[in-house]
Design an enzyme around this catalytic site. Sequence first.
Site, PDB file in Angstrom:
ATOM      1  N   LYS A   1     -15.991  10.199   1.918  1.00  0.00           N
ATOM      2  CA  LYS A   1     -16.684   8.919   2.049  1.00  0.00           C
ATOM      3  C   LYS A   1     -17.958   9.107   2.872  1.00  0.00           C
ATOM      4  O   LYS A   1     -17.975   9.904   3.830  1.00  0.00           O
ATOM      5  CB  LYS A   1     -15.746   7.910   2.724  1.00  0.00           C
ATOM      6  CG  LYS A   1     -16.247   6.476   2.724  1.00  0.00           C
ATOM      7  CD  LYS A   1     -15.195   5.549   3.351  1.00  0.00           C
ATOM      8  CE  LYS A   1     -15.667   4.114   3.412  1.00  0.00           C
ATOM      9  NZ  LYS A   1     -14.669   3.240   4.072  1.00  0.00           N
TER      10      LYS A   1
ATOM     11  N   SER B   1     -13.649  -0.817   1.605  1.00  0.00           N
ATOM     12  CA  SER B   1     -14.975  -0.242   1.445  1.00  0.00           C
ATOM     13  C   SER B   1     -14.989   1.178   0.882  1.00  0.00           C
ATOM     14  O   SER B   1     -16.056   1.660   0.491  1.00  0.00           O
ATOM     15  CB  SER B   1     -15.690  -0.252   2.794  1.00  0.00           C
ATOM     16  OG  SER B   1     -15.000   0.575   3.718  1.00  0.00           O
TER      17      SER B   1
ATOM     18  N   SER C   1      -9.693  -0.688   4.132  1.00  0.00           N
ATOM     19  CA  SER C   1     -10.706  -0.017   3.311  1.00  0.00           C
ATOM     20  C   SER C   1     -10.211   1.179   2.514  1.00  0.00           C
ATOM     21  O   SER C   1     -10.907   1.644   1.605  1.00  0.00           O
ATOM     22  CB  SER C   1     -11.889   0.419   4.174  1.00  0.00           C
ATOM     23  OG  SER C   1     -12.610  -0.723   4.566  1.00  0.00           O
TER      24      SER C   1
END
Lengths: 484, 432
Positions: free
Chosen positions: B37, B112, B136
């Site tokens: 990420k 996210s 997330s």
Amino acid sequence: MTGPEPETQVVVGLEVHCQLDTKSKLFCSCSTDYRNDGPNTHVCPICLGLPGTMPMVNKKVIEYAMKVAKALNCEIAEESEFARKNYFYPDLNKAYQITQYDKPLALGGYVEIEGDDGKERKIQLTRIHVEEDPGRLVYMGNAERGRYSLVDYNRAGIPLIEIVSEPEMRSPKEARKFLNKLRATLEYLGVFDSDKEGSLRVDANISIKGSERVEVKNITSYKGVEKALTFEVTRQKNLLRRGLKVDRETRHYLEARGITQSARSKEMENDYRYFPEPDLRPLRVKSWVKDIALPELPDARRERFVAQYGCSLNHARTLTGELKTANFFEAVVAKNKDSCTLAATWIADTLTGELNYRDMGIDGVDPVKFAGLIALLKAGTITDKSGVEVLRAMLDEQHKGETVETPQAIVKRLNLGKTAGDDGAIHAAIKEAISENPKAIEDYRAGKKGAMNFLVGQVMKKTRGRADPGELNKLMETALKSLE
Amino acid sequence: MSALRFEPDDKYNAFLTVCKAPEGGNGKLSGIPVAVKDNISTQGIETTCASKILKGYIPPYDAHAVELVKAAGAAIAGKTNMDEFGMGTSTENSAFGPTLNPRDTGRVPGGSSGGSAAAVASGMVRMALGTDTGGSIRCPASFCGIVGLKPTYGRVSRYGLIAYANSLETIGPMAANVLDVSLLMSVIAGHDRHDATSQDRPYSHTPSADIKGTRIGIPQEYFGAGVDPAVAAVVKKAIGRLEELGAVTVPCSIPSMEYALAAYYVICTSEASSNLARFDGVRYGPAVEIKKSWHAAFQDARREGFGPEVRRRIMLGTFALSSGYYGKYYAKAQIARENIRKDFARLFADVDVLCGPTMPTIAFKLGEKSDPLSMYLSDILTVPVNLAGIPAISVPCGTVQDMPVGLQIMGRPFEDERVIDVAYAYEQGGQP
Ligand SMILES: [Zn+2]
């Protein structure tokens, strides 16, 4: 001016920030020894505050801070906590400073000083906490090419302790004494080096009883504290005398001009939005206190100097007021075991004065050579006056970076050896003095006592103080008698 | 070390950076491409948090978890898209465009960590690192039909994770199945001296599907108002399957959940307002206009560099921490957080894990949640776990309208192994 003199009792409190002399920074392993290196050479992702980095507490810093707390009789908190102080400034790489807020490391404690009334008094402390130093801005450019600033993060993350006193000092002089005592204590503890530029910064609050409190920020030298506060006392007294009021405000001390200046009111409106630092766990270190050994501190050493070396209280106070001076004294008396009081006088009065005059520290003075000077004085080889001359020669050589001669060599080179009675030079000087001052001879004959002293003084001048005063008196008397 | 070829056909905008020839090595993850990420620092690889304000920022160091993944022989395949700084539930708040859900490109992948989830769900990579601040990892795992673990707080070092809300978030593993999640977890867990909040609790577990006698609490709040009945039904059926596999279910309640969302948003925005203050255009990101005064320049940089959701959260957090409001908001939120922790502790005295849906709905359509508040409300089932610091996993448990539904399994602190086992049991025996 009309009306009665306003009440003028001064109240001073200090916030003293000291850099702790650890090898590495507070939250990373960068070296703290940055002063002789280029900008941004002692930095890493952590102390640059790069995204994603986290602080890790340097245990040594906590130990040093606790040493200070113990020496100043503070109470170590059961649990203390780091907090973020949020504000924008380019030298603040994370836009917050990691400090301690409502849970400081240590509470209470005191610093004992000799008050203006001559009595020892305890100045109570509020708290001691640990925090990180921000970086430093370097202003560049000029009016034509535009001004800009460069940022140097070498200083970012240097450990600081902030020592906050209660408002219990009653004059700028007491504030200076507080600061000197604090510095001495920190140096004795081996956790602070006052010689390092920028290692100490002071914020002071000062008020005249019954009036508003003024905060003076940005004092960066020991002498600056007394100067800034003296300026403030005068300024505030003048306002009151003119029937005006003192505003509650923050002022900056401008070192170069020796004045304080009102800070723009905007700067006071900062809301630092403190909250606990989520990347660090609370400190529970109270149990460490018992294992912290304290060295001999200034008060104890002062008392020992009186007891062990027979120093006067005043000399002992001066000698122990700085760690280096105290160490120097003990190095000198180690060589002159039977001249302790002589050494104390020469160091506390003469040497200190000569160093101050030259703006020199005691560091470079060789205690062995100085001990040699004391030995010459003790043996009566040179007069006190010559002793001062030898000392000055030594200090001047040191100041110029030349090799410092031994006192014996200086005595020889300058021909400062005390003149013996049979020394031709002194007889010649007496003869000259008599022949050059017929008026004095007349006065002498007329029985005026002062004439004899005048003539002795003339000989002293001619022999540049080498003559032993007692002996010279006798010789002069004989010479004058032989004139009759 | 050997270079792999990694040239995926990224139809979903899952990657912000693709490393075409990543280096691999020997170890547990030898030769496996792992996506990371974009809020996790990677040495020499641009790391932007999907924000314009960090465009061009190349970290000079690896996050601890990345160091471990590399040391295990994995190849860093690239950096995945996300909601800017982790602020969102859909990966629509990326400065570089939304990621699409591989199961239905008209829908969001969740957020996210939407890029990581999409990269795994589409088969571009076998595993990925995500981060979970309020759901997330679990939300996109649920929306994309993969497995995602939010480890116990402190079990995986956060060093190198670009902080959004330090006290809530953690790095965690995402993969198509429980075994791979467990494998990646075994690589990244453990103590790190650079993270003072990390614990010396390494993970070296072989998942076991035997859950006989495991006591599962079913909190009524996880099936209450706001939860799509179709989703609730799928999850209830999955729990029924766990019972068939030998688990015992116990109805229970988390009364403090009423305050969870409010507490969560106060805490995360407060911490974010401080964490994101360093982005002033001086040290990284696009250079500021130096002809202007510093104050004007950094304000410009922040106004232009941050997206609207980030600006909104910074302002909310700044307000919550400001003097006079701290007690009303931040301090109160901490009390609520403590109550949630206590509620979980009370329940875990009786049950081994808690089960419920990961998300109240299936993946929403792109642009469907234009009102921030309705987006915030979709975090209701995931944020309590972050407030309590406990482990939780999302494992696919069926579909609604052909879109995946995630079963969320929450456990006691440092019992990540147990939530993995229950997820593994379901995965192995879920379909009778
Ligand atoms: Zn550093």
